[in-house]
Design a protein around this motif. Structure first.
Motif, mmCIF file in Angstrom:
data_model
loop_
_atom_site.group_PDB
_atom_site.id
_atom_site.type_symbol
_atom_site.label_atom_id
_atom_site.label_comp_id
_atom_site.label_asym_id
_atom_site.label_seq_id
_atom_site.Cartn_x
_atom_site.Cartn_y
_atom_site.Cartn_z
ATOM 1 N N ARG A 98 0.828 -1.210 0.000
ATOM 2 C CA ARG A 98 0.000 0.000 0.000
ATOM 3 C C ARG A 98 0.861 1.259 0.000
ATOM 4 O O ARG A 98 0.595 2.216 -0.730
ATOM 5 C CB ARG A 98 -0.952 -0.012 1.206
ATOM 6 C CG ARG A 98 -1.849 1.211 1.306
ATOM 7 C CD ARG A 98 -2.688 1.495 0.073
ATOM 8 N NE ARG A 98 -3.342 0.308 -0.416
ATOM 9 C CZ ARG A 98 -3.729 0.137 -1.697
ATOM 10 N NH1 ARG A 98 -3.534 1.079 -2.580
ATOM 11 N NH2 ARG A 98 -4.320 -0.973 -2.067
ATOM 12 N N THR A 99 1.924 1.286 0.804
ATOM 13 C CA THR A 99 2.797 2.463 0.864
ATOM 14 C C THR A 99 3.470 2.704 -0.479
ATOM 15 O O THR A 99 3.479 3.829 -0.992
ATOM 16 C CB THR A 99 3.849 2.281 1.972
ATOM 17 O OG1 THR A 99 3.176 2.114 3.224
ATOM 18 C CG2 THR A 99 4.786 3.472 2.045
ATOM 19 N N ALA A 100 4.036 1.656 -1.064
ATOM 20 C CA ALA A 100 4.734 1.805 -2.345
ATOM 21 C C ALA A 100 3.760 2.156 -3.467
ATOM 22 O O ALA A 100 4.051 3.014 -4.307
ATOM 23 C CB ALA A 100 5.499 0.527 -2.664
ATOM 24 N N PHE A 101 2.607 1.508 -3.491
ATOM 25 C CA PHE A 101 1.605 1.771 -4.529
ATOM 26 C C PHE A 101 1.131 3.222 -4.457
ATOM 27 O O PHE A 101 1.081 3.919 -5.469
ATOM 28 C CB PHE A 101 0.428 0.811 -4.355
ATOM 29 C CG PHE A 101 -0.648 0.966 -5.399
ATOM 30 C CD1 PHE A 101 -0.622 0.208 -6.549
ATOM 31 C CD2 PHE A 101 -1.693 1.865 -5.216
ATOM 32 C CE1 PHE A 101 -1.613 0.343 -7.514
ATOM 33 C CE2 PHE A 101 -2.679 2.011 -6.173
ATOM 34 C CZ PHE A 101 -2.647 1.249 -7.327
ATOM 35 N N ASP A 102 0.773 3.669 -3.254
ATOM 36 C CA ASP A 102 0.260 5.030 -3.102
ATOM 37 C C ASP A 102 1.308 6.072 -3.471
ATOM 38 O O ASP A 102 0.974 7.131 -4.000
ATOM 39 C CB ASP A 102 -0.239 5.257 -1.673
ATOM 40 C CG ASP A 102 -1.532 4.500 -1.381
ATOM 41 O OD1 ASP A 102 -2.112 3.882 -2.304
ATOM 42 O OD2 ASP A 102 -1.953 4.512 -0.203
ATOM 43 N N ALA B 279 3.765 5.601 -5.748
ATOM 44 C CA ALA B 279 3.974 5.530 -7.193
ATOM 45 C C ALA B 279 2.788 6.102 -7.978
ATOM 46 O O ALA B 279 2.980 6.711 -9.025
ATOM 47 C CB ALA B 279 4.238 4.084 -7.616
ATOM 48 N N LEU B 280 1.587 5.892 -7.467
ATOM 49 C CA LEU B 280 0.373 6.315 -8.169
ATOM 50 C C LEU B 280 -0.578 7.015 -7.203
ATOM 51 O O LEU B 280 -1.628 6.480 -6.832
ATOM 52 C CB LEU B 280 -0.305 5.106 -8.813
ATOM 53 C CG LEU B 280 0.523 4.407 -9.892
ATOM 54 C CD1 LEU B 280 -0.017 3.018 -10.184
ATOM 55 C CD2 LEU B 280 0.591 5.249 -11.147
ATOM 56 N N ASN C 187 3.258 4.153 -14.950
ATOM 57 C CA ASN C 187 4.273 3.900 -13.918
ATOM 58 C C ASN C 187 5.631 3.740 -14.618
ATOM 59 O O ASN C 187 6.167 2.647 -14.763
ATOM 60 C CB ASN C 187 3.904 2.668 -13.092
ATOM 61 C CG ASN C 187 4.758 2.529 -11.858
ATOM 62 O OD1 ASN C 187 5.791 3.187 -11.718
ATOM 63 N ND2 ASN C 187 4.339 1.668 -10.958
ATOM 64 N N ALA C 188 6.170 4.869 -15.037
ATOM 65 C CA ALA C 188 7.395 4.882 -15.851
ATOM 66 C C ALA C 188 8.575 4.240 -15.131
ATOM 67 O O ALA C 188 9.374 3.534 -15.758
ATOM 68 C CB ALA C 188 7.734 6.309 -16.262
ATOM 69 N N SER C 189 8.699 4.446 -13.832
ATOM 70 C CA SER C 189 9.850 3.870 -13.120
ATOM 71 C C SER C 189 9.756 2.347 -13.077
ATOM 72 O O SER C 189 10.768 1.659 -13.240
ATOM 73 C CB SER C 189 9.993 4.459 -11.713
ATOM 74 O OG SER C 189 8.868 4.149 -10.928
#
Length: 144
Positions: A18-22, A24-25, A108-110
């Motif tokens: 959840r932390t990484a997703f939020d 990134a997007l 999500n380019a990275s």
């Protein structure tokens, strides 16, 4: 340190995702509650995938969930990115299978650069009509 995850690790895995997703997007942040995320990892992901985590001491910093032919989840906390943990977790899945596919969001380019830099090739892009977020996505394939 990398290790295979256990059922008792699923709440921490859900928090990492959840932390990484939020991060990134951010426009898709809050799609699910923490309780929904935890249920999903305990009842769905853990039961269908092999899961590994990366740890900095006792703190989980990244996870990968994979099954035959697919990577279902690969997320690294923002503060742990660019340190090789995503690459190391991806290598666990690549060592297990000769062919892997995954979906990522087109914008999500990275993530796209990360996968392409590790030998994944773009197979197709869609308008996102078939994913929960309704977000245009991209299918990638890696073969040994």
């Amino acid at each position: 340190m990398l290790r295979q995850l256990k059922l008792e690790d699923m709440d921490a895995a859900a928090r990492v995702v959840r932390t990484a997703f939020d991060q990134a997007l951010p426009s898709l942040a809050g799609l699910h509650t923490p309780e929904e995320d935890q249920w999903f990892f305990r009842e769905r992901v853990f039961k269908t995938c092999e899961m590994w985590g990366a740890f900095d001491g006792a703190v989980m910093t990244a996870i990968i969930a994979f099954r035959e032919g697919w990577i279902d989840q690969l997320y690294v906390l923002p503060e742990a990115q660019r340190r090789g943990v995503g690459k190391d977790l991806l290598q666990v899945a690549q060592n297990a299978f000769d062919r892997l596919q995954l979906w990522t969001f087109q914008r999500n380019a990275s993530a796209r650069r990360f996968y392409e830099g590790r030998g994944f090739a773009l197979i197709r892009e869609t308008d996102g009509a078939r994913n929960e977020e309704k977000e245009p996505d991209a299918l990638y394939l890696w073969t040994r």
